[in-house]
Design a protein around this motif. Structure first.
Motif, short mmCIF file in Angstrom:
data_model
loop_
_atom_site.label_atom_id
_atom_site.label_comp_id
_atom_site.label_asym_id
_atom_site.label_seq_id
_atom_site.Cartn_x
_atom_site.Cartn_y
_atom_site.Cartn_z
N SER A 116 1.51 -1.50 0.14
CA SER A 116 0.41 -0.56 0.10
C SER A 116 1.05 1.26 0.17
O SER A 116 2.22 1.09 0.53
N GLU A 117 0.57 2.51 -0.64
CA GLU A 117 0.93 3.91 -0.70
C GLU A 117 1.44 3.94 0.85
O GLU A 117 2.26 4.45 1.37
N THR A 118 0.57 3.62 1.65
CA THR A 118 0.92 3.85 2.87
C THR A 118 1.89 3.43 4.03
O THR A 118 2.37 4.23 4.78
N LEU A 119 1.60 2.38 3.43
CA LEU A 119 2.74 1.69 4.00
C LEU A 119 4.05 1.97 3.34
O LEU A 119 5.22 2.06 4.69
N MET A 120 4.35 2.38 3.03
CA MET A 120 5.89 3.21 1.56
C MET A 120 5.85 4.30 2.73
O MET A 120 6.86 4.71 2.69
N ASP A 121 4.98 5.38 2.37
CA ASP A 121 4.41 6.46 3.47
C ASP A 121 5.89 6.77 4.82
O ASP A 121 6.14 7.53 5.20
N LEU A 122 4.42 4.92 5.69
CA LEU A 122 5.07 5.15 7.30
C LEU A 122 6.55 4.92 7.08
O LEU A 122 7.41 4.73 8.57
N LEU A 123 6.59 3.59 6.56
CA LEU A 123 7.98 3.32 6.93
C LEU A 123 9.82 3.62 6.60
O LEU A 123 9.24 4.20 5.50
N GLU A 124 10.14 3.30 6.97
CA GLU A 124 11.60 3.48 7.15
C GLU A 124 12.36 2.07 5.67
O GLU A 124 11.45 1.56 5.76
N GLN A 125 13.38 2.46 4.78
CA GLN A 125 13.36 1.91 3.86
C GLN A 125 13.85 0.30 4.42
O GLN A 125 13.78 -0.46 4.25
N ASP A 126 14.57 0.44 5.61
CA ASP A 126 15.34 -0.84 6.34
C ASP A 126 13.64 -1.95 6.75
O ASP A 126 13.48 -2.91 6.84
#
Length: 277
Positions: A116-126
């Protein structure tokens, strides 16, 4: 042997599911259907359920192709992890799930990972890489296929029971009784599927920690997902999707008994005990 507990559960559940299927096939044979028709119809039903189930999962979240130009870092991470795990890089898609989440469908060589887009916005790369590794592990372990086949067998038996009750009983009440009976049968079958579902989450967490070499990052990601997803204003994960997603949704007393996921706190504790306190 990797994840012997999960493999044993899959074998036991598969054997039980085959027993349910054999009873279903025997019933159809007894009421006059030829064995070739029963076998061909059953294989066709499961096959269609598997293909349609995969497509419905993608359609339900409006999944679209993840642009390699726009999300190059994610594509590189998945390519590297796929090589490490010895699987073909799956198709990557972006979905609208209401809450930060991710899921995988398909098998090795034909897998799809939806984020989800929200997941990518929420989490740091690692942290995001930890979630991606978790989803790739589901494809590697082939547990998604077993989960979908189990759901197909449950649906097959539920439909059979429904029509048996409706066709052999008169009146509108037979429709209600058939519906109730079909739910009970599907629930009985799904108990064995749920046993796989919970174990598969622990196995995927373990694999993700191993292949990324960073269990703390996945633990932090799970903690964030739980915090955001359980907010009172957050939409819950649909029943049809919860078994596939990394975050299964809010947990009431009843839902905990039939949950497709182990408690998030236990998953975090296994990955990084210091973060569970």
């Amino acid at each position: 042997m990797r994840h012997i507990g999960l493999k044993v559960r899959m074998v036991v559940a598969g054997t039980v599911l085959f027993g349910f299927y054999a009873a279903f096939a025997g019933f159809l044979f007894q009421i006059g259907f030829g064995l070739p028709i029963v076998l061909a119809g059953s294989v066709l039903f499961v096959g269609v359920q598997y293909v349609v189930g995969k497509k419905i999962a993608l359609w339900s979240v409006d999944a679209e192709e993840m642009s390699e130009a726009e999300y190059s870092e994610i594509h590189r991470a998945v390519e590297h992890l796929s090589e490490e795990m010895g699987i073909t890089k799956p198709r990557l898609m972006v979905g609208q799930m209401g809450v930060p989440n991710a899921f995988a469908v398909g098998r090795c060589g034909a897998g799809v990972v939806v984020v989800s887009e929200t997941l990518m916005d929420l989490l740091e790369q690692d942290e995001l890489e930890g979630v991606l590794a978790h989803e790739l592990a589901h494809i590697k372990n082939r547990d998604v296929v077993m989960l979908l086949i189990g759901q197909s067998v449950a649906s097959m038996l539920g439909l059979t029971v429904y029509w048996v009750v409706v066709l052999f009983e008169d009146g509108i009440a037979s429709i209600v009784l058939g519906w109730i009976a079909s739910l009970i049968v599907e629930l009985a079958v799904m108990v064995f599927v749920l046993a796989i579902s919970r174990a598969r989450e622990y196995a995927a967490d373990s694999d993700a920690a191993e292949y990324t070499g960073n269990p703390e990052a996945l633990a932090r990601a799970l903690s964030k997902l739980a915090s955001v997803g359980r907010h009172e204003r957050a939409p819950d994960v649909s029943d049809n999707m919860s078994a596939l997603c990394i975050f299964g949704g809010k947990r009431g007393v009843l839902s905990s008994l039939f949950s497709t996921h182990p408690p998030m706190e236990k998953r975090i504790e296994r990955l990084a005990p210091e973060l569970s306190n």
